[in-house]
Design a protein around this motif. Sequence first.
Motif, short mmCIF file in Angstrom:
data_model
loop_
_atom_site.label_atom_id
_atom_site.label_comp_id
_atom_site.label_asym_id
_atom_site.label_seq_id
_atom_site.Cartn_x
_atom_site.Cartn_y
_atom_site.Cartn_z
N VAL A 5 -128.47 1.77 1.33
CA VAL A 5 -127.73 1.13 0.24
C VAL A 5 -128.19 1.71 -1.08
CG1 VAL A 5 -127.17 -1.03 -0.90
CG2 VAL A 5 -127.46 -0.97 1.59
N GLU A 6 -127.26 2.35 -1.78
CA GLU A 6 -127.56 2.97 -3.06
C GLU A 6 -127.20 2.02 -4.21
OE1 GLU A 6 -126.30 7.28 -1.21
OE2 GLU A 6 -124.88 5.94 -2.17
N SER A 7 -127.94 2.15 -5.29
CA SER A 7 -127.67 1.35 -6.48
C SER A 7 -128.16 2.10 -7.71
CB SER A 7 -128.34 -0.02 -6.39
OG SER A 7 -129.73 0.12 -6.28
N GLY A 8 -127.73 1.63 -8.87
CA GLY A 8 -128.23 2.19 -10.12
C GLY A 8 -127.30 3.15 -10.83
N GLY A 9 -126.15 3.43 -10.26
CA GLY A 9 -125.23 4.35 -10.92
C GLY A 9 -124.47 3.66 -12.04
N GLY A 10 -123.58 4.42 -12.68
CA GLY A 10 -122.78 3.84 -13.74
C GLY A 10 -122.43 4.85 -14.80
N LEU A 11 -122.04 4.33 -15.95
CA LEU A 11 -121.65 5.15 -17.09
C LEU A 11 -122.79 5.21 -18.09
CD1 LEU A 11 -119.50 6.61 -18.84
CD2 LEU A 11 -118.81 4.34 -19.65
N VAL A 12 -123.11 6.40 -18.55
CA VAL A 12 -124.18 6.59 -19.52
C VAL A 12 -123.77 7.68 -20.49
CG1 VAL A 12 -125.42 8.26 -18.08
CG2 VAL A 12 -126.68 6.90 -19.76
N GLN A 13 -124.26 7.59 -21.71
CA GLN A 13 -123.96 8.60 -22.71
C GLN A 13 -124.82 9.84 -22.49
OE1 GLN A 13 -124.41 6.84 -26.59
NE2 GLN A 13 -122.38 5.91 -26.52
N PRO A 14 -124.36 10.99 -22.94
CA PRO A 14 -125.19 12.20 -22.86
C PRO A 14 -126.54 11.97 -23.50
CG PRO A 14 -122.95 12.78 -23.47
CD PRO A 14 -123.01 11.28 -23.49
N LEU A 18 -130.70 7.22 -16.16
CA LEU A 18 -130.38 6.29 -15.08
C LEU A 18 -131.40 6.48 -13.98
CD1 LEU A 18 -126.50 6.64 -14.60
CD2 LEU A 18 -127.70 4.64 -15.48
N ARG A 19 -131.62 5.42 -13.22
CA ARG A 19 -132.44 5.54 -12.02
C ARG A 19 -131.64 5.08 -10.83
NH1 ARG A 19 -138.17 2.80 -10.14
NH2 ARG A 19 -136.82 0.96 -9.87
N LEU A 20 -131.44 5.98 -9.89
CA LEU A 20 -130.77 5.64 -8.64
C LEU A 20 -131.81 5.19 -7.62
CD1 LEU A 20 -128.26 8.61 -8.27
CD2 LEU A 20 -127.97 6.46 -9.52
N SER A 21 -131.41 4.21 -6.83
CA SER A 21 -132.26 3.73 -5.74
C SER A 21 -131.48 3.80 -4.43
CB SER A 21 -132.68 2.28 -5.98
OG SER A 21 -133.42 2.15 -7.17
N CYS A 22 -132.20 4.04 -3.36
CA CYS A 22 -131.60 4.05 -2.03
C CYS A 22 -132.54 3.28 -1.11
CB CYS A 22 -131.42 5.48 -1.54
SG CYS A 22 -130.85 5.62 0.17
N ALA A 23 -132.10 2.10 -0.73
CA ALA A 23 -132.91 1.24 0.13
C ALA A 23 -132.46 1.42 1.58
CB ALA A 23 -132.75 -0.21 -0.29
#
Length: 115
Positions: A5-14, A18-23
């Motif tokens: 299960v991945e989490s932490g994505g989204g929209l961010v400015q240049p 972000l930190r992605l997690s994979c549980a």
Amino acid sequence: QVQLVESGGGLVQPGGSLRLSCAASGIIFSRYAWGWYRQVPGKQRELVAALNSGGSINYADSVKGRFTISRDNAKNTVYLQMNSLKPEDTAVYYCNGEYYTGTLWGQGIQVTVSS
């Protein structure tokens, strides 16, 4: 039941982070080599970062110095810290686990870098 299960994505400015997690569940997490891949429409999925069970790490040239992969065996989780994000980092990011028994993939999570 094996699950990533991945989490932490989204929209961010240049320039943002972000930190992605994979549980992971249903597996012996520490035995696996872990990685993060990304894919944009019309292109092949590409390796972003990889971390094997012995601790060796590889990064794509395009993310060296900006991204960091890490794992927490106690939490059965692998992370991708992404700093100084660029619009060209926009993609769907996938968590990947490798063991001699087979390959695991997460469902993918969207990362969009845009002002």
